[in-house]
Design a protein around this motif. Structure first.
Motif, PDB file in Angstrom:
ATOM      1  N   GLY A 159       3.576   1.747   8.427  1.00  0.00           N
ATOM      2  CA  GLY A 159       2.965   2.852   7.692  1.00  0.00           C
ATOM      3  C   GLY A 159       1.477   2.643   7.588  1.00  0.00           C
ATOM      4  O   GLY A 159       0.781   2.516   8.594  1.00  0.00           O
ATOM      5  N   THR A 160       0.984   2.550   6.372  1.00  0.00           N
ATOM      6  CA  THR A 160      -0.453   2.338   6.167  1.00  0.00           C
ATOM      7  C   THR A 160      -0.792   0.871   5.936  1.00  0.00           C
ATOM      8  O   THR A 160      -1.957   0.521   5.803  1.00  0.00           O
ATOM      9  CB  THR A 160      -0.945   3.152   4.954  1.00  0.00           C
ATOM     10  N   GLY A 161       0.235   0.018   5.886  1.00  0.00           N
ATOM     11  CA  GLY A 161      -0.013  -1.393   5.603  1.00  0.00           C
ATOM     12  C   GLY A 161       0.424  -2.307   6.716  1.00  0.00           C
ATOM     13  O   GLY A 161       0.530  -1.913   7.876  1.00  0.00           O
ATOM     14  N   GLU A 162       0.672  -3.541   6.328  1.00  0.00           N
ATOM     15  CA  GLU A 162       1.065  -4.563   7.275  1.00  0.00           C
ATOM     16  C   GLU A 162       2.159  -5.403   6.631  1.00  0.00           C
ATOM     17  O   GLU A 162       2.108  -5.713   5.444  1.00  0.00           O
ATOM     18  CB  GLU A 162      -0.156  -5.436   7.594  1.00  0.00           C
TER      19      GLU A 162
END
Length: 151
Positions: free
Chosen positions: A18-21
Motif C-alpha cells: 500500500g503506502t508503507g513497507e
C-alpha cells in the motif's frame, strides 16, 4: 575447519505494501556448514519463503550479506545470478512450474539444455530412477500426481 557453505549476516528484506513497507526479514544471521541439514520452520507469513528466495538469488537483500560457496550473491550482476540459479540452486516450488507441453524427461533436461550442456543417457536414467519416475519418463505433467510433479 572449512568455510561455511552459506553465511547470512544481518539480513533485512522488506516489501512495499500500500503506502508503507512491511519488513519480513530483520537482522537474520545464519551459518550452514557442508553436510549440515537445515529445516526452515515458522508460522505462515514469518518469512520462510522470503529467506529461501534470497538464498536462491530470486530476491536481493535490502541490507546485510548473503554468501554462498564464498560468493556474495547480493552483489552479483543479473547475468551472474542467472548462472548461479541455473548451476548451483535447486528449488521445488509450491507451484511446480513444469512446462506442460514437455514430458517428464524433457522437463528434467530443460535446465541443462538452457545452459548449453549435454546430459548423457546414463545420467538422465540415473536422475529419473533416483526420483522414482522411470515408469513415467514420457508422461506429460497434467497426468502426474502432485507428488510426482514435485519430484
Amino acid at each position: 575447519m572449512s568455510s561455511p557453505v552459506i553465511s547470512v549476516s544481518r539480513l533485512k528484506r522488506s516489501f512495499k505494501s500500500g503506502t508503507g513497507e512491511v519488513t519480513v526479514l530483520k537482522d537474520i544471521s545464519l551459518t550452514v556448514s557442508q553436510g549440515e541439514f537445515v529445516a526452515v520452520m515458522g508460522a505462515s507469513g514469518s518469512g520462510k519463503s522470503t529467506l529461501l528466495n534470497v538464498l536462491g538469488g530470486l530476491l536481493s537483500p535490502d541490507e546485510g550479506s548473503v554468501v554462498v560457496d564464498g560468493r556474495d550473491i547480493g552483489s552479483m550482476s543479473d547475468a551472474a545470478l542467472t548462472v548461479y540459479r541455473r548451476d548451483r540452486v535447486g528449488f521445488i516450488f509450491q507451484m511446480f512450474n513444469l512446462v506442460g507441453t514437455l514430458s517428464v524427461e524433457e522437463n528434467i533436461l530443460l535446465p541443462s539444455l538452457a545452459g548449453g550442456r549435454r546430459v548423457s543417457a546414463a545420467a538422465l536414467d540415473a536422475m529419473i530412477e533416483r526420483v522414482g519416475l522411470s515408469h513415467r519418463r514420457h508422461a506429460m505433467p497434467d497426468t502426474l500426481s502432485g507428488g510426482e510433479q514435485q519430484r
